[in-house]
Design a protein around this motif. Structure first.
Motif, PDB file in Angstrom:
ATOM      1  N   GLN A 208       6.544  -4.006 -12.818  1.00 44.63           N
ATOM      2  CA  GLN A 208       5.872  -5.136 -12.191  1.00 44.63           C
ATOM      3  C   GLN A 208       6.765  -5.928 -11.233  1.00 44.63           C
ATOM      4  OE1 GLN A 208       2.450  -5.544 -12.665  1.00 44.63           O
ATOM      5  NE2 GLN A 208       2.770  -6.756 -10.807  1.00 44.63           N
ATOM      6  N   PRO A 209       8.026  -6.229 -11.582  1.00 44.54           N
ATOM      7  CA  PRO A 209       8.856  -6.960 -10.629  1.00 44.54           C
ATOM      8  C   PRO A 209       9.008  -6.238  -9.293  1.00 44.54           C
ATOM      9  CG  PRO A 209       9.847  -7.011 -12.801  1.00 44.54           C
ATOM     10  CD  PRO A 209       8.717  -6.040 -12.875  1.00 44.54           C
ATOM     11  N   PHE A 210       9.189  -4.915  -9.320  1.00 46.79           N
ATOM     12  CA  PHE A 210       9.281  -4.160  -8.072  1.00 46.79           C
ATOM     13  C   PHE A 210       7.957  -4.191  -7.323  1.00 46.79           C
ATOM     14  CE2 PHE A 210      12.838  -1.793 -10.239  1.00 46.79           C
ATOM     15  CZ  PHE A 210      13.832  -2.165  -9.343  1.00 46.79           C
ATOM     16  N   ASP A 211       6.869  -4.059  -8.057  1.00 48.06           N
ATOM     17  CA  ASP A 211       5.537  -4.108  -7.443  1.00 48.06           C
ATOM     18  C   ASP A 211       5.353  -5.424  -6.691  1.00 48.06           C
ATOM     19  OD1 ASP A 211       2.760  -4.019  -6.892  1.00 48.06           O
ATOM     20  OD2 ASP A 211       2.420  -2.763  -8.638  1.00 48.06           O
ATOM     21  N   ASP A 212       5.671  -6.519  -7.351  1.00 51.67           N
ATOM     22  CA  ASP A 212       5.513  -7.840  -6.727  1.00 51.67           C
ATOM     23  C   ASP A 212       6.448  -8.010  -5.533  1.00 51.67           C
ATOM     24  OD1 ASP A 212       3.695  -8.420  -8.726  1.00 51.67           O
ATOM     25  OD2 ASP A 212       5.127  -9.530  -9.952  1.00 51.67           O
ATOM     26  N   ALA A 213       7.695  -7.579  -5.690  1.00 55.24           N
ATOM     27  CA  ALA A 213       8.680  -7.770  -4.627  1.00 55.24           C
ATOM     28  C   ALA A 213       8.370  -6.909  -3.406  1.00 55.24           C
ATOM     29  CB  ALA A 213      10.075  -7.459  -5.157  1.00 55.24           C
ATOM     30  N   PHE A 214       8.028  -5.646  -3.627  1.00 55.09           N
ATOM     31  CA  PHE A 214       7.729  -4.758  -2.505  1.00 55.09           C
ATOM     32  C   PHE A 214       6.475  -5.199  -1.767  1.00 55.09           C
ATOM     33  CE2 PHE A 214       9.918  -0.890  -4.711  1.00 55.09           C
ATOM     34  CZ  PHE A 214      11.148  -1.505  -4.531  1.00 55.09           C
ATOM     35  N   SER A 215       5.510  -5.717  -2.508  1.00 54.99           N
ATOM     36  CA  SER A 215       4.297  -6.230  -1.873  1.00 54.99           C
ATOM     37  C   SER A 215       4.626  -7.392  -0.944  1.00 54.99           C
ATOM     38  CB  SER A 215       3.307  -6.674  -2.949  1.00 54.99           C
ATOM     39  OG  SER A 215       2.178  -7.295  -2.370  1.00 54.99           O
ATOM     40  N   ARG A 216       5.426  -8.317  -1.435  1.00 56.72           N
ATOM     41  CA  ARG A 216       5.807  -9.465  -0.620  1.00 56.72           C
ATOM     42  C   ARG A 216       6.622  -9.034   0.597  1.00 56.72           C
ATOM     43  NH1 ARG A 216       6.975 -14.768  -3.728  1.00 56.72           N
ATOM     44  NH2 ARG A 216       4.706 -14.677  -3.549  1.00 56.72           N
ATOM     45  N   LEU A 217       7.508  -8.066   0.393  1.00 58.88           N
ATOM     46  CA  LEU A 217       8.353  -7.594   1.494  1.00 58.88           C
ATOM     47  C   LEU A 217       7.522  -6.916   2.578  1.00 58.88           C
ATOM     48  CD1 LEU A 217      11.394  -7.321   2.299  1.00 58.88           C
ATOM     49  CD2 LEU A 217      11.274  -5.002   1.369  1.00 58.88           C
ATOM     50  N   SER A 218       6.579  -6.078   2.190  1.00 60.68           N
ATOM     51  CA  SER A 218       5.779  -5.369   3.188  1.00 60.68           C
ATOM     52  C   SER A 218       4.943  -6.330   4.027  1.00 60.68           C
ATOM     53  CB  SER A 218       4.882  -4.332   2.505  1.00 60.68           C
ATOM     54  OG  SER A 218       3.908  -4.951   1.683  1.00 60.68           O
ATOM     55  N   LYS A 219       4.419  -7.373   3.394  1.00 62.73           N
ATOM     56  CA  LYS A 219       3.647  -8.365   4.147  1.00 62.73           C
ATOM     57  C   LYS A 219       4.548  -9.131   5.108  1.00 62.73           C
ATOM     58  CE  LYS A 219       0.305  -8.966   0.387  1.00 62.73           C
ATOM     59  NZ  LYS A 219      -0.143  -9.848  -0.720  1.00 62.73           N
ATOM     60  N   LEU A 220       5.764  -9.422   4.678  1.00 62.81           N
ATOM     61  CA  LEU A 220       6.707 -10.134   5.536  1.00 62.81           C
ATOM     62  C   LEU A 220       7.103  -9.284   6.732  1.00 62.81           C
ATOM     63  CD1 LEU A 220       8.429 -12.628   6.041  1.00 62.81           C
ATOM     64  CD2 LEU A 220      10.149 -11.673   4.479  1.00 62.81           C
ATOM     65  N   ILE A 221       7.262  -7.984   6.531  1.00 57.88           N
ATOM     66  CA  ILE A 221       7.598  -7.090   7.640  1.00 57.88           C
ATOM     67  C   ILE A 221       6.505  -7.122   8.704  1.00 57.88           C
ATOM     68  CG2 ILE A 221       7.869  -4.650   8.268  1.00 57.88           C
ATOM     69  CD1 ILE A 221       9.298  -4.310   5.523  1.00 57.88           C
ATOM     70  N   THR A 222       5.263  -7.125   8.263  1.00 53.35           N
ATOM     71  CA  THR A 222       4.139  -7.201   9.217  1.00 53.35           C
ATOM     72  C   THR A 222       4.223  -8.477  10.046  1.00 53.35           C
ATOM     73  OG1 THR A 222       2.710  -5.923   7.735  1.00 53.35           O
ATOM     74  CG2 THR A 222       1.628  -7.249   9.427  1.00 53.35           C
ATOM     75  N   ILE A 223       4.540  -9.587   9.418  1.00 47.50           N
ATOM     76  CA  ILE A 223       4.668 -10.868  10.119  1.00 47.50           C
ATOM     77  C   ILE A 223       5.826 -10.823  11.112  1.00 47.50           C
ATOM     78  CG2 ILE A 223       5.262 -13.311   9.810  1.00 47.50           C
ATOM     79  CD1 ILE A 223       3.808 -13.148   7.077  1.00 47.50           C
ATOM     80  N   LEU A 224       6.963 -10.305  10.687  1.00 50.99           N
ATOM     81  CA  LEU A 224       8.142 -10.269  11.559  1.00 50.99           C
ATOM     82  C   LEU A 224       7.915  -9.368  12.763  1.00 50.99           C
ATOM     83  CD1 LEU A 224      10.930 -10.075   8.817  1.00 50.99           C
ATOM     84  CD2 LEU A 224      10.353 -12.053  10.253  1.00 50.99           C
TER      85      LEU A 224
END
Length: 424
Positions: A208-224
């Motif tokens: 779960q921690p990886f799931d949550d972290a990777f989800s947040r990271l992928s959304k941030l990449i889209t924004i950047l």
């Protein structure tokens, strides 16, 4: 082949008897399996062979030159956190273009050396570091390729001392600040933004921690990317845990981890960087020690051994569990005792196991403390003026001492007596 197994009742590493090594160099000592190190690395790479990726071994887990040379020959890069680790990586022939520099406190000297070496990437962890790196890059006429290490405010569910992705941890740029900091970096001279990085902790055994972290990271990449920033590499850090207890299968396995990687970042058109450490070397090493005494107190039995917390600090620092087994198997009907296995250092925290059931040992017996290949020798010290112990590498039926035991003369000579205290 299981590189750690009993043969004729004696614990072997590959085809080499631990008793034979102990007779030759004395205890305590660390012992590593070259086959296990190589196979763990190869397995990690293979599971991601359909993804453009680079595996940068986290040197902090075990920095012995022989270990690094095994991995370098297999094509590994390096995740470093200090000048010393950079120099170790280069001495082991790991190419600069495969080196990632992480860490919250990079000094001017360290930044300068990494710029001269022209490493692959700096994982920048603060705005002051960014500004300093920019000025040093301009001084050297270089471009510093950077990723920002993002703090996603995710609790890894691991030990509090090895969690690194919570908002109050010292690591990384808080994820909500990322768009502003990337914009700042794009305007600084000597800086080339190439990617993004994240590492939320060590010894993570749930998905779960990886799931949550990777989800947040992928959304941030889209924004950047929408803001115009180049994200051509994504550093997912490390952290996948290993089983320290032989019968503990309740852990995140590589296949489950790989599924999450593919779910969130495989289709983001970037090279993925991994920074595994413990999962490569943790279960490739053991600590071998000799029983000194069996001591009975009013309520406990203490098995006192010649290894101590200065040799392996994990049990007292992280309350960690390590399997402990006899090097020579006891007779079939040997009695069991419940005992605290402790070292000779003058600290109550000097222990390896509490209330552990083992076959009753006697003075002179050898014990093997498993899963000591990561964060063992690298965290050792000389408390109580105890010498650093040897490290041994096994290949099939022979062994090499890859770090010698220091001598007391060399150890004491590190101190300098001022002339005014000299008796000569």
């Amino acid at each position: 082949m299981n590189p750690f197994d009993y043969k004729d009742g004696v614990f072997h590493v590959e085809n080499t008897s631990l008793k034979k090594i102990a007779d030759a160099i004395r205890t305590p000592f660390y012992c590593y399996s070259s086959v296990k190190i190589a196979s763990q690395y190869t397995e990690f790479c293979k599971i991601f062979d359909d993804i453009p990726s680079l595996v940068c071994y986290a040197i902090k887990a075990n920095s012995n030159q022989a270990v690094l040379r095994i991995l370098a020959r297999l094509g590994a890069g390096a995740d470093i956190v200090s000048e010393g680790e950079l120099r170790r990586a280069r001495a082991a022939f790991i190419p600069a273009e495969k080196i990632i520099f992480s860490g919250v406190g990079k000094t001017i000297r360290e930044l300068d050396l990494a710029l001269v070496e022209d490493i692959l990437c700096f994982n920048v962890e603060s705005e002051p570091e960014l500004e300093l790196l920019s000025s040093r890059a301009v001084t050297y006429g270089r471009k510093a390729r950077i990723s920002f290490r993002i703090n996603p405010d995710i609790d890894a569910g691991t030990h509090s001392k090895t969690a690194t992705g919570r908002a109050d941890d010292k690591f990384g740029i808080f994820w909500r600040d990322a768009p502003r900091v990337y914009k700042k970096a794009a305007q600084l001279p000597g800086i080339e933004v190439t990617g993004i990085a994240m590492h939320i902790g060590s010894q993570i055994i749930k998905s779960q921690p990886f799931d949550d972290a990777f989800s947040r990271l992928s959304k941030l990449i889209t924004i950047l990317r929408a803001d115009g920033h180049t994200i051509k590499q994504i550093d997912l850090g490390g952290g996948v845990g290993i089983p320290y207890e032989r019968d503990n299968y309740n852990q995140l396995n590589l296949k489950a981890y790989a599924t999450l990687v593919r779910k969130y970042v495989k289709n983001l058109d970037a090279r993925i960087i991994f920074e595994p450490g413990r999962i490569i070397v943790g279960n490739a090493g053991i600590l071998v020690t000799e029983v000194l005494y069996l001591k009975k107190s009013r309520n406990r039995i203490f098995t006192i051994i010649d290894a101590a917390m200065n040799d392996l600090i994990r049990p007292t620092l992280y309350e960690s569990w390590h399997e402990i087994e006899p090097v020579v198997l006891a007779a079939a009907h040997a009695p069991y005792i419940t005992t605290d296995i402790v070292g000779p250092v003058c600290e109550s925290g000097d222990y390896f196991a509490k209330e552990r059931q083992i076959t009753r040992p006697k003075s002179g017996d050898l014990l093997a403390i498993r899963s000591a290949g990561a964060y063992g020798a690298v965290q050792s010290g000389t408390y109580n003026s105890r010498l650093l112990i040897p490290e041994v590498l096994v290949k099939e039926n022979h062994f090499d001492v890859i770090r010698s035991r220091t001598s007391f003369d060399d150890f004491i000579s590190l101190d300098h007596i001022p002339e005014w205290l000299s008796d000569e």
